[in-house]
Scaffold this motif. Structure first.
Motif, PDB file in Angstrom:
ATOM      1  N   HIS A  88     -61.941 -34.558  22.250  1.00  0.00           N
ATOM      2  CA  HIS A  88     -60.968 -34.599  23.345  1.00  0.00           C
ATOM      3  C   HIS A  88     -61.402 -33.601  24.416  1.00  0.00           C
ATOM      4  N   ASP A 117     -61.774 -25.667  25.002  1.00  0.00           N
ATOM      5  CA  ASP A 117     -62.371 -24.991  23.838  1.00  0.00           C
ATOM      6  C   ASP A 117     -63.270 -25.937  23.021  1.00  0.00           C
ATOM      7  N   HIS A 118     -63.204 -27.249  23.325  1.00  0.00           N
ATOM      8  CA  HIS A 118     -64.053 -28.215  22.615  1.00  0.00           C
ATOM      9  C   HIS A 118     -65.238 -28.693  23.473  1.00  0.00           C
ATOM     10  N   ASP A 168     -58.302 -32.286  17.041  1.00  0.00           N
ATOM     11  CA  ASP A 168     -57.031 -31.582  16.857  1.00  0.00           C
ATOM     12  C   ASP A 168     -55.887 -32.509  16.461  1.00  0.00           C
ATOM     13  N   HIS A 172     -60.085 -27.071  14.084  1.00  0.00           N
ATOM     14  CA  HIS A 172     -60.140 -25.624  13.867  1.00  0.00           C
ATOM     15  C   HIS A 172     -59.903 -25.354  12.376  1.00  0.00           C
TER      16      HIS A 172
HETATM   17 ZN   LIG Z   1     -58.674 -27.318  19.682  1.00  0.00          ZN
END
Ligand SMILES: [Zn+2]
Ligand SMILES: [Zn+2]
Length: 209
Positions: A54, A58-59, A149, A190
């Protein structure tokens, strides 16, 4: 297929390096931070694609540098385009180790699409809810799901961020628990890995489905 899961950055995003051992070809999923660490794990392999489950920063934080170095195509679902380069607050990208701007995808992930990796392949499951363009990647052969996520060990993804949708999240979760066998290993976006079977037994959120 060999699956190397590398926790990267301060948010401990699970970046996966997928390697087809018979051809030495590799894919990277969710390269959020720690560029050097990712690079080290690619040594000796040919990077043929960069994937994001996505569009959260942070990805995708190291997509740009990987693309510049390896000239491999970047894959993401089009519904998350609005999130690329959209930082939640000023300075956040530095704090989490992202190198923006992130380039737009060269290829769009779509439900049912198959991504070839040498003699291995991944199937794309469009699983919106955390974001509209969230996707899971599934290896039937290895019984591994890279879930982004959507799901965490004993928990589920947030639905309260921009573009999040609790109804869609429920439907996506219901779907993966119906379609996948209990033995399937789940690499979450995560923290710890889990299995479909463990979550069916112990995840309290799934009772709401
Ligand atoms: Zn994330
Ligand atoms: Zn996210």
């Amino acid at each position: 297929m060999l699956v190397k899961v590398l926790p990267v950055g301060v948010l401990s995003v699970n970046c996966s390096v997928l390697i087809d051992e018979s051809t030495g070809k590799a894919l990277v999923v969710d390269p959020g931070a720690d560029y050097e660490k990712i690079l080290k794990n690619l040594e000796g392999f040919e990077l043929v694609g960069i994937l994001a489950t996505h569009g959260h920063i942070d990805h995708i934080g190291q997509v740009r540098r990987l693309k510049e170095n390896f000239h491999a195509p970047f894959y993401m679902h089009h519904a998350d385009l609005f999130l690329l380069n959209n930082t939640l607050w000023p300075g956040f990208e530095k704090q989490i180790g992202a190198s923006l701007p992130c380039p737009e995808p060269d290829m769009e992930l779509e439900e049912g699409m198959e991504i070839k990796l040498g003699n291995s392949k991944l199937r794309v499951l469009h699983t919106p809810g955390h974001t509209p363009g969230s996707c899971c990647l599934y290896s039937e052969q290895d019984k591994v799901l890279i879930a982004g996520d959507l799901l965490f060990k004993g928990s589920v993804g947030r639905w309260d961020l921009p573009g999040g949708d609790p109804t869609a999240l429920k439907m996506s979760l219901r779907r993966i628990f119906e379609e996948l066998e209990e033995e399937v290993l789940v690499v979450c976006g995560h923290y710890e890995e889990t299995t479909i079977g463990w979550e069916k037994k112990f995840n309290p959120y799934l009772r709401m489905l």
